[in-house]
Design a protein around this motif. Structure first.
Motif, mmCIF file in Angstrom:
data_model
loop_
_atom_site.group_PDB
_atom_site.id
_atom_site.type_symbol
_atom_site.label_atom_id
_atom_site.label_comp_id
_atom_site.label_asym_id
_atom_site.label_seq_id
_atom_site.Cartn_x
_atom_site.Cartn_y
_atom_site.Cartn_z
ATOM 1 N N PHE A 178 -4.304 5.053 2.548
ATOM 2 C CA PHE A 178 -4.135 4.426 1.241
ATOM 3 C C PHE A 178 -3.334 5.346 0.348
ATOM 4 N N SER A 179 -2.034 5.277 0.485
ATOM 5 C CA SER A 179 -1.150 6.060 -0.370
ATOM 6 C C SER A 179 0.213 5.412 -0.355
ATOM 7 N N THR A 180 1.043 5.716 -1.315
ATOM 8 C CA THR A 180 2.383 5.142 -1.375
ATOM 9 C C THR A 180 3.296 6.055 -2.158
ATOM 10 N N THR A 181 4.575 5.882 -1.910
ATOM 11 C CA THR A 181 5.586 6.514 -2.741
ATOM 12 C C THR A 181 6.524 5.426 -3.203
ATOM 13 N N GLY A 182 7.300 5.653 -4.202
ATOM 14 C CA GLY A 182 8.261 4.650 -4.633
ATOM 15 C C GLY A 182 8.189 4.421 -6.119
ATOM 16 N N ASN A 183 8.438 3.150 -6.512
ATOM 17 C CA ASN A 183 8.642 2.859 -7.926
ATOM 18 C C ASN A 183 7.373 2.452 -8.657
ATOM 19 N N GLY A 184 6.216 2.622 -8.027
ATOM 20 C CA GLY A 184 4.979 2.258 -8.706
ATOM 21 C C GLY A 184 4.843 0.760 -8.794
ATOM 22 N N GLY A 185 4.256 0.269 -9.888
ATOM 23 C CA GLY A 185 4.035 -1.157 -10.025
ATOM 24 C C GLY A 185 2.791 -1.580 -9.283
ATOM 25 N N MET A 186 2.608 -2.886 -9.172
ATOM 26 C CA MET A 186 1.416 -3.415 -8.507
ATOM 27 C C MET A 186 1.461 -3.131 -7.013
ATOM 28 N N LEU A 187 0.327 -2.760 -6.456
ATOM 29 C CA LEU A 187 0.216 -2.432 -5.045
ATOM 30 C C LEU A 187 -0.175 -3.665 -4.243
ATOM 31 N N PHE A 188 0.595 -3.988 -3.238
ATOM 32 C CA PHE A 188 0.356 -5.084 -2.311
ATOM 33 C C PHE A 188 -0.028 -4.433 -0.988
ATOM 34 N N LEU A 189 -1.324 -4.454 -0.663
ATOM 35 C CA LEU A 189 -1.841 -3.801 0.539
ATOM 36 C C LEU A 189 -1.952 -4.819 1.662
ATOM 37 N N SER A 190 -1.397 -4.496 2.827
ATOM 38 C CA SER A 190 -1.306 -5.478 3.894
ATOM 39 C C SER A 190 -1.479 -4.854 5.269
ATOM 40 N N THR A 191 -2.081 -5.613 6.170
ATOM 41 C CA THR A 191 -2.179 -5.194 7.574
ATOM 42 C C THR A 191 -0.971 -5.645 8.387
ATOM 43 N N GLN A 192 -0.068 -6.379 7.777
ATOM 44 C CA GLN A 192 1.052 -6.981 8.501
ATOM 45 C C GLN A 192 2.337 -6.158 8.393
ATOM 46 N N PHE A 193 3.191 -6.315 9.425
ATOM 47 C CA PHE A 193 4.513 -5.675 9.461
ATOM 48 C C PHE A 193 4.396 -4.160 9.350
ATOM 49 N N ARG A 194 3.519 -3.584 10.155
ATOM 50 C CA ARG A 194 3.300 -2.142 10.085
ATOM 51 C C ARG A 194 4.433 -1.307 10.683
ATOM 52 N N PRO A 195 5.105 -1.768 11.767
ATOM 53 C CA PRO A 195 6.246 -0.972 12.245
ATOM 54 C C PRO A 195 7.268 -0.763 11.135
ATOM 55 N N ALA A 196 7.876 0.405 11.102
ATOM 56 C CA ALA A 196 8.730 0.782 9.978
ATOM 57 C C ALA A 196 9.861 -0.214 9.738
ATOM 58 N N ASP A 197 10.481 -0.707 10.835
ATOM 59 C CA ASP A 197 11.598 -1.624 10.637
ATOM 60 C C ASP A 197 11.130 -2.958 10.069
ATOM 61 N N GLU A 198 9.971 -3.440 10.529
ATOM 62 C CA GLU A 198 9.436 -4.692 9.997
ATOM 63 C C GLU A 198 9.056 -4.542 8.536
ATOM 64 N N ALA A 199 8.435 -3.413 8.202
ATOM 65 C CA ALA A 199 8.032 -3.176 6.815
ATOM 66 C C ALA A 199 9.243 -3.139 5.892
ATOM 67 N N GLU A 200 10.305 -2.480 6.321
ATOM 68 C CA GLU A 200 11.487 -2.379 5.473
ATOM 69 C C GLU A 200 12.164 -3.727 5.289
ATOM 70 N N ARG A 201 12.193 -4.532 6.353
ATOM 71 C CA ARG A 201 12.786 -5.866 6.223
ATOM 72 C C ARG A 201 11.992 -6.705 5.238
ATOM 73 N N PHE A 202 10.654 -6.602 5.304
ATOM 74 C CA PHE A 202 9.858 -7.382 4.361
ATOM 75 C C PHE A 202 10.014 -6.860 2.941
ATOM 76 N N ARG A 203 10.119 -5.552 2.778
ATOM 77 C CA ARG A 203 10.326 -5.006 1.434
ATOM 78 C C ARG A 203 11.639 -5.497 0.842
ATOM 79 N N GLY A 204 12.640 -5.672 1.693
ATOM 80 C CA GLY A 204 13.893 -6.214 1.203
ATOM 81 C C GLY A 204 13.720 -7.622 0.673
ATOM 82 N N LEU A 205 12.952 -8.436 1.397
ATOM 83 C CA LEU A 205 12.665 -9.804 0.939
ATOM 84 C C LEU A 205 11.855 -9.783 -0.350
#
Length: 436
Positions: A30-57
Motif C-alpha cells: 500500500f504505497s504510491t508515487t506520482g501526482n497524488g489525488g484520490m487513490l484507486f486501489l485495485s487487484t487488476q492489471f498488476r503486470p507493469a505494462d497492463e498497469a501503465e496502459r490502464f493509467r493512460g486510459l
C-alpha cells in the motif's frame, strides 16, 4: 458518507477529458508515487505494462486519480483495517467479484442509488444480481469481464456433423465433432485442451462441464450427474491431442497447426487468428442437460466506507462504465465490456470474433453463470487442486470415478469447513458451502 449523499445526481455530470497520463507506480503493497489525488486501489492489471496502459486510459478520464495495484490478500486486509480504524486513505476500489463481494455490508458504501442514476447501460441481469452479494443492495458496479470460449479453424469446421450449428452445440455434438475431425485427419486429433502445468483446464471443469451436466459446481461435486460428466470427459479426452498435457496457452498450438480446435481463456486465444482471421471462428461453449454453463471473470468498481473523495469516485465509476471507456479498456487491456457496447472495427481480429462468442454465452436463454471460487483467499489454489487432482486420477489415470469423487469431496469439504464461506455461483448461497 451517508448513502443519500452518494446519490446526488450532480455528481454524475460528465467528467472532463485530460491529456496527461498518470505516473503512479504499480505496487504489491500500500504505497504510491506520482501526482497524488484520490487513490484507486485495485487487484487488476498488476503486470507493469497492463498497469501503465490502464493509467493512460484513466488519465484521459480522471487525471486526478492515482491507480495503484495490489495483490488480493493484502487488498482485503487493507480495506478492512482502514475502515475499522476510521482512517480510510482510499477513494475507490477495483477488483474481481471474489475480491469485492466479501467486503460488502460492512466495508463498502451502498451503491444502489448510484446504479439507478447511471441508468440502463446494458449490464446482464446476472451481473447486477452478483453485485448485490446476496443482499438487497448493490455493493459494486460491474466494470469489465472476461471469459472462456471455443476456437476453431476452417480445417476443423468442415468436419462438423451434418445439421449441427457451431454456435449452439450440445456436449454430445461437440464430442461427435471431435471424433469426426480426428477420423478425417488420419486418426490424429484436431482438438486440444490447456492441460499443461500453467493451463486453465480446471476452469473448464468448474465453470463449464459440471454446471452444464449438474447445475452446480460445489454442491453437486459428487452427484450421479457429476459421475456422468466425468465419464463424458474421458471420452472427450480420448479425442484430444496427446500433447495437451503440455499446453498452457492454446493460441500457440492453434497458430502452429498442431491442433485446429480448442477451448481456453479469451486472452490465451487472441493471437491464434492473426495471420488468417477469415479462416477462424470463436464459438460459445456447448450446453448440457442443465443448460450452457460458462465462467465469467467479472470485475467491479466499489467505494470503501470513509472514502477520501466519494463524489470523485462516483464520477470515475460513471466514466469508466460508459460504452466508449469500456471499448478503450478492451482495446488496451483485453477485458470485454460489462455494459452493452458495440464492438467497433479496427480491433485485433480475434477480439471481434471473441466478442460475439462471449455475448452469445451471456445471452443464451439457458445460460448458467459460474464464478471462480469466492472468499477463499490464499486457499483458492487448494480448491483448484481438487479439480486438477480429480482430472488427473479419473481422466489420465483411469481411476474409479465414484470413489475418486467421494475422496476428493472430503478434501474439498474440509477446506470449506475451515473457511466457513458461502457457496458461489452457480451454487445457491448458504451460510457454509457444503458438498451434498
Amino acid at each position: 458518507m451517508a448513502a443519500s449523499g452518494l446519490r446526488r445526481r450532480s455528481v454524475l455530470r460528465a467528467v472532463g477529458i485530460g491529456a496527461a497520463a498518470l505516473s503512479a507506480a504499480a505496487c504489491t503493497g500500500f504505497s504510491t508515487t506520482g501526482n497524488g489525488g484520490m487513490l484507486f486501489l485495485s487487484t487488476q492489471f498488476r503486470p507493469a505494462d497492463e498497469a501503465e496502459r490502464f493509467r493512460g486510459l484513466l488519465g484521459k478520464i480522471a487525471p486526478e486519480v492515482s491507480y495503484v495495484t495490489i495483490e488480493e490478500s493484502p487488498f482485503a486486509s487493507q480495506v478492512r483495517s482502514q475502515v475499522v480504524a476510521r482512517s480510510t486513505q482510499i477513494g475507490m476500489l477495483g477488483g474481481l467479484h471474489g475480491d469485492i463481494a466479501p467486503l460488502a455490508d460492512g466495508y463498502l458504501e451502498d451503491l444502489t442509488g448510484l446504479l439507478a442514476d447511471l441508468g440502463d447501460r446494458g449490464w446482464p441481469a446476472a451481473y447486477l444480481q452478483l453485485a448485490k452479494a446476496g443482499t438487497d443492495r448493490t455493493w459494486y458496479v460491474p466494470w469489465a469481464t472476461a471469459s472462456y470460449v471455443l476456437a476453431a479453424h476452417a480445417d476443423a469446421l468442415e468436419h462438423l456433423p451434418p445439421g449441427v450449428d457451431a454456435t449452439s452445440l450440445t456436449y454430445d455434438q461437440f464430442l461427435d465433432w471431435a471424433i469426426a475431425a480426428r477420423r478425417a485427419n488420419g486418426n490424429r486429433p484436431m482438438l486440444g485442451l490447456p492441460a499443461g502445468p500453467k493451463g486453465l483446464l480446471h476452469r473448464f471443469t468448474q465453470g463449464y462441464l459440471l454446471p452444464s451436466f449438474t447445475g452446480g459446481q460445489i454442491t453437486t461435486f459428487r452427484s450421479n450427474e457429476a459421475v456422468t460428466a466425468w465419464q463424458y470427459f474421458r471420452e472427450l479426452w480420448a479425442n484430444c491431442a496427446g500433447a495437451s498435457t503440455n499446453y498452457d496457452f492454446m493460441q500457440e498450438p492453434l497458430a502452429s497447426g498442431e491442433v485446429r480446435m480448442a477451448w481456453d481463456h479469451v486472452v490465451r486465444l487472441v493471437h491464434a487468428p492473426e495471420h488468417d482471421p477469415q479462416n477462424w471462428r470463436m464459438l460459445p461453449a456447448p450446453r448440457g442437460e442443465h443448460g450452457l454453463g460458462y465462467m465469467a471473470v467479472i470485475t467491479g468498481l466499489a467505494i470503501p466506507k470513509g472514502s477520501t473523495d466519494p463524489e470523485l469516485a462516483q464520477r470515475t465509476i460513471n466514466a469508466l462504465t460508459r460504452p466508449e471507456a469500456q471499448i478503450e479498456l478492451l482495446r488496451s487491456n483485453g477485458f470485454f465490456p460489462a455494459v452493452g457496447a458495440t464492438i467497433p472495427d479496427g480491433l485485433p481480429p480475434a477480439v471481434k470474433l471473441e466478442a460475439d462468442a462471449v455475448y452469445r454465452q451471456q445471452q443464451a436463454p439457458d445460460a448458467i453463470l459460474s464464478l471462480p471460487p469466492v472468499g477463499l483467499g490464499q486457499r483458492e489454489g487448494e480448491v483448484s487442486k481438487v479439480f486438477k487432482d480429480s482430472f488427473r486420477s479419473i481422466v489420465l489415470d483411469g481411476a474409479d470415478i465414484r470413489s475418486t469423487l467421494d475422496q476428493q469431496a472430503g478434501v474439498l469439504q474440509g477446506i470449506l469447513d475451515d473457511l466457513k464461506v458461502p457457496c458461489w455461483a452457480p451454487d445457491r448461497t448458504a451460510d457454509v458451502c457444503r458438498v451434498e
